[in-house]
Scaffold this motif. Structure first.
Motif, PDB file in Angstrom:
ATOM      1  N   LEU A 150      -3.832  -2.600   4.303  1.00  0.00           N
ATOM      2  CA  LEU A 150      -5.276  -2.576   4.064  1.00  0.00           C
ATOM      3  C   LEU A 150      -5.609  -1.816   2.786  1.00  0.00           C
ATOM      4  CD1 LEU A 150      -7.102  -1.969   7.490  1.00  0.00           C
ATOM      5  CD2 LEU A 150      -7.242  -3.973   6.006  1.00  0.00           C
ATOM      6  N   MET A 151      -4.933  -0.693   2.579  1.00  0.00           N
ATOM      7  CA  MET A 151      -5.192   0.078   1.374  1.00  0.00           C
ATOM      8  C   MET A 151      -4.809  -0.710   0.125  1.00  0.00           C
ATOM      9  SD  MET A 151      -3.986   3.932   0.347  1.00  0.00           S
ATOM     10  CE  MET A 151      -5.133   4.624   1.525  1.00  0.00           C
ATOM     11  N   TYR A 152      -3.641  -1.335   0.160  1.00  0.00           N
ATOM     12  CA  TYR A 152      -3.198  -2.142  -0.980  1.00  0.00           C
ATOM     13  C   TYR A 152      -4.162  -3.299  -1.227  1.00  0.00           C
ATOM     14  CZ  TYR A 152      -0.542  -5.648  -3.554  1.00  0.00           C
ATOM     15  OH  TYR A 152      -0.161  -6.600  -4.453  1.00  0.00           O
ATOM     16  N   ASP A 153      -4.643  -3.920  -0.168  1.00  0.00           N
ATOM     17  CA  ASP A 153      -5.559  -5.048  -0.286  1.00  0.00           C
ATOM     18  C   ASP A 153      -6.933  -4.612  -0.789  1.00  0.00           C
ATOM     19  OD1 ASP A 153      -6.201  -7.921   0.256  1.00  0.00           O
ATOM     20  OD2 ASP A 153      -7.595  -7.043   1.698  1.00  0.00           O
ATOM     21  N   GLY A 154      -7.359  -3.416  -0.375  1.00  0.00           N
ATOM     22  CA  GLY A 154      -8.713  -2.975  -0.711  1.00  0.00           C
ATOM     23  C   GLY A 154      -8.858  -2.273  -2.048  1.00  0.00           C
ATOM     24  N   LEU A 155      -7.772  -1.712  -2.563  1.00  0.00           N
ATOM     25  CA  LEU A 155      -7.860  -0.969  -3.824  1.00  0.00           C
ATOM     26  C   LEU A 155      -8.449  -1.789  -4.975  1.00  0.00           C
ATOM     27  CD1 LEU A 155      -4.606   1.196  -3.812  1.00  0.00           C
ATOM     28  CD2 LEU A 155      -6.964   2.036  -3.859  1.00  0.00           C
ATOM     29  N   PRO A 156      -7.984  -3.015  -5.217  1.00  0.00           N
ATOM     30  CA  PRO A 156      -8.568  -3.783  -6.331  1.00  0.00           C
ATOM     31  C   PRO A 156     -10.049  -4.087  -6.131  1.00  0.00           C
ATOM     32  CG  PRO A 156      -6.504  -4.767  -5.601  1.00  0.00           C
ATOM     33  CD  PRO A 156      -6.892  -3.748  -4.575  1.00  0.00           C
ATOM     34  N   ILE A 157     -10.448  -4.282  -4.875  1.00  0.00           N
ATOM     35  CA  ILE A 157     -11.834  -4.655  -4.582  1.00  0.00           C
ATOM     36  C   ILE A 157     -12.761  -3.454  -4.667  1.00  0.00           C
ATOM     37  CG2 ILE A 157     -13.373  -5.665  -2.845  1.00  0.00           C
ATOM     38  CD1 ILE A 157     -10.878  -7.128  -1.728  1.00  0.00           C
ATOM     39  N   VAL A 158     -12.398  -2.384  -3.968  1.00  0.00           N
ATOM     40  CA  VAL A 158     -13.290  -1.218  -3.881  1.00  0.00           C
ATOM     41  C   VAL A 158     -13.258  -0.372  -5.145  1.00  0.00           C
ATOM     42  CG1 VAL A 158     -13.787   0.895  -2.577  1.00  0.00           C
ATOM     43  CG2 VAL A 158     -13.063  -1.173  -1.373  1.00  0.00           C
ATOM     44  N   MET A 159     -12.063  -0.189  -5.710  1.00  0.00           N
ATOM     45  CA  MET A 159     -11.934   0.687  -6.870  1.00  0.00           C
ATOM     46  C   MET A 159     -12.037  -0.055  -8.193  1.00  0.00           C
ATOM     47  SD  MET A 159     -11.717   3.458  -5.207  1.00  0.00           S
ATOM     48  CE  MET A 159     -11.421   4.662  -6.505  1.00  0.00           C
ATOM     49  N   GLY A 160     -12.104  -1.382  -8.139  1.00  0.00           N
ATOM     50  CA  GLY A 160     -12.297  -2.165  -9.357  1.00  0.00           C
ATOM     51  C   GLY A 160     -11.134  -2.113 -10.317  1.00  0.00           C
ATOM     52  N   ILE A 161      -9.920  -2.295  -9.817  1.00  0.00           N
ATOM     53  CA  ILE A 161      -8.739  -2.280 -10.682  1.00  0.00           C
ATOM     54  C   ILE A 161      -8.017  -3.628 -10.569  1.00  0.00           C
ATOM     55  CG2 ILE A 161      -8.437   0.208 -10.465  1.00  0.00           C
ATOM     56  CD1 ILE A 161      -6.187  -0.325  -8.503  1.00  0.00           C
ATOM     57  N   GLU A 162      -7.096  -3.874 -11.511  1.00  0.00           N
ATOM     58  CA  GLU A 162      -6.317  -5.097 -11.467  1.00  0.00           C
ATOM     59  C   GLU A 162      -5.339  -5.060 -10.295  1.00  0.00           C
ATOM     60  OE1 GLU A 162      -6.495  -3.116 -14.042  1.00  0.00           O
ATOM     61  OE2 GLU A 162      -7.539  -4.209 -15.645  1.00  0.00           O
ATOM     62  N   LYS A 163      -5.031  -6.249  -9.782  1.00  0.00           N
ATOM     63  CA  LYS A 163      -4.131  -6.362  -8.630  1.00  0.00           C
ATOM     64  C   LYS A 163      -2.763  -5.758  -8.938  1.00  0.00           C
ATOM     65  CE  LYS A 163      -3.834  -8.318  -4.446  1.00  0.00           C
ATOM     66  NZ  LYS A 163      -4.787  -8.101  -3.345  1.00  0.00           N
ATOM     67  N   GLU A 164      -2.327  -5.910 -10.207  1.00  0.00           N
ATOM     68  CA  GLU A 164      -1.001  -5.405 -10.576  1.00  0.00           C
ATOM     69  C   GLU A 164      -0.938  -3.884 -10.467  1.00  0.00           C
ATOM     70  OE1 GLU A 164      -2.809  -7.499 -12.415  1.00  0.00           O
ATOM     71  OE2 GLU A 164      -1.711  -9.313 -11.811  1.00  0.00           O
ATOM     72  N   ARG A 165      -2.043  -3.220 -10.811  1.00  0.00           N
ATOM     73  CA  ARG A 165      -2.049  -1.756 -10.754  1.00  0.00           C
ATOM     74  C   ARG A 165      -2.187  -1.247  -9.319  1.00  0.00           C
ATOM     75  NH1 ARG A 165      -5.332   0.912 -15.828  1.00  0.00           N
ATOM     76  NH2 ARG A 165      -4.263  -0.215 -17.489  1.00  0.00           N
ATOM     77  N   ALA A 166      -2.671  -2.112  -8.435  1.00  0.00           N
ATOM     78  CA  ALA A 166      -2.882  -1.682  -7.052  1.00  0.00           C
ATOM     79  C   ALA A 166      -1.573  -1.286  -6.385  1.00  0.00           C
ATOM     80  CB  ALA A 166      -3.568  -2.790  -6.263  1.00  0.00           C
ATOM     81  N   ALA A 167      -0.468  -1.958  -6.753  1.00  0.00           N
ATOM     82  CA  ALA A 167       0.827  -1.626  -6.150  1.00  0.00           C
ATOM     83  C   ALA A 167       1.252  -0.207  -6.522  1.00  0.00           C
ATOM     84  CB  ALA A 167       1.879  -2.633  -6.589  1.00  0.00           C
ATOM     85  N   MET A 168       1.114   0.147  -7.790  1.00  0.00           N
ATOM     86  CA  MET A 168       1.482   1.503  -8.224  1.00  0.00           C
ATOM     87  C   MET A 168       0.528   2.537  -7.646  1.00  0.00           C
ATOM     88  SD  MET A 168       2.569   0.925 -12.214  1.00  0.00           S
ATOM     89  CE  MET A 168       0.973   0.215 -12.656  1.00  0.00           C
ATOM     90  N   TYR A 169      -0.765   2.213  -7.676  1.00  0.00           N
ATOM     91  CA  TYR A 169      -1.785   3.118  -7.130  1.00  0.00           C
ATOM     92  C   TYR A 169      -1.539   3.331  -5.638  1.00  0.00           C
ATOM     93  CZ  TYR A 169      -6.615   5.015  -7.009  1.00  0.00           C
ATOM     94  OH  TYR A 169      -7.723   5.806  -6.901  1.00  0.00           O
ATOM     95  N   GLY A 170      -1.308   2.220  -4.920  1.00  0.00           N
ATOM     96  CA  GLY A 170      -1.054   2.316  -3.487  1.00  0.00           C
ATOM     97  C   GLY A 170       0.208   3.092  -3.178  1.00  0.00           C
ATOM     98  N   GLY A 171       1.253   2.889  -3.987  1.00  0.00           N
ATOM     99  CA  GLY A 171       2.487   3.639  -3.780  1.00  0.00           C
ATOM    100  C   GLY A 171       2.290   5.130  -3.942  1.00  0.00           C
TER     101      GLY A 171
END
Length: 203
Positions: A150-171
């Motif tokens: 859920l966090m990985y899925d929601g980061l690009p939507i809620v925080m307004g970042i690219e999907k590619e960065r969501a993996a690093m951010y989520g990690g």
């Protein structure tokens, strides 16, 4: 109503994350109306099951906690959960700019991400009404995996970042979550040394 997001995140998470982003709920209201309510599920269920139902170990001997001990541990667990969600939300906001998140006037997105991502973990607390260690471990493992997704899925939507960065951010955020978890475990051991540890009784 904020609690309606709990069901939406299970059935249609993408639409629910978009709705959450547009709400911009104040962190205090989000905490009171969502986190304080759902975080109470596990401690309440754990109190009922450990103080009144008990669990069997090997030879079917029923083990319970005394009511005072169960209450103390449930309250401490509840407080640890509240602090953990807040700390994770703070970390999300703190690292946001590093991963290119859009700056917000109201610092609610980090707390929202932390609170709503933890929804499966909150709901898994109902499993504690059946106090069997392996069953509880399996349920919470599944809930933790879904929370991470859920966090990985929601980061690009809620925080307004690219999907590619969501993996690093989520990690990075999962690492923070593990540090928070380990810190609460260490804190539990320290608190137990002050006489607030479990007190067992035979049922």
């Amino acid at each position: 109503m904020l609690l309606s997001h709990a069901f939406g995140l299970i059935t249609h998470p993408d639409q629910e994350w978009a709705s959450i982003r547009n709400e911009h709920e104040h962190p205090t209201r989000l905490y009171v109306a969502y986190v304080l309510v759902l975080a109470a599920i596990a401690p309440v269920c754990a109190y009922i099951s450990t103080a009144y139902f008990g669990w069997s170990v090997g030879n079917d001997r029923l083990i319970k906690l005394t009511e005072i001990s169960a209450l103390q541990l449930s309250v401490l667990t509840y407080l640890a959960m509240l602090v953990g969600v807040f700390a994770l939300g703070y970390a999300i906001n703190w690292m946001a700019r590093t991963y290119g998140a859009r700056e917000e006037h109201v610092p609610s997105n980090g707390v929202a991400m932390a609170a709503y991502s933890c929804t499966p973990m909150f709901l898994a607390g109902f499993a504690l009404l059946y106090p069997q260690p392996w069953f509880n471990a399996a349920i919470f493992l599944v809930a933790a995996c879904y929370s991470a997704w859920l966090m990985y899925d929601g980061l690009p939507i809620v925080m307004g970042i690219e999907k590619e960065r969501a993996a690093m951010y989520g990690g990075a955020l999962l690492t923070v979550a593990l540090v928070i978890l380990v810190s609460t475990r260490v804190g539990s051991v320290i608190i137990w040394n002050f006489g607030v540890g479990p007190v067992f009784t035979s049922g």
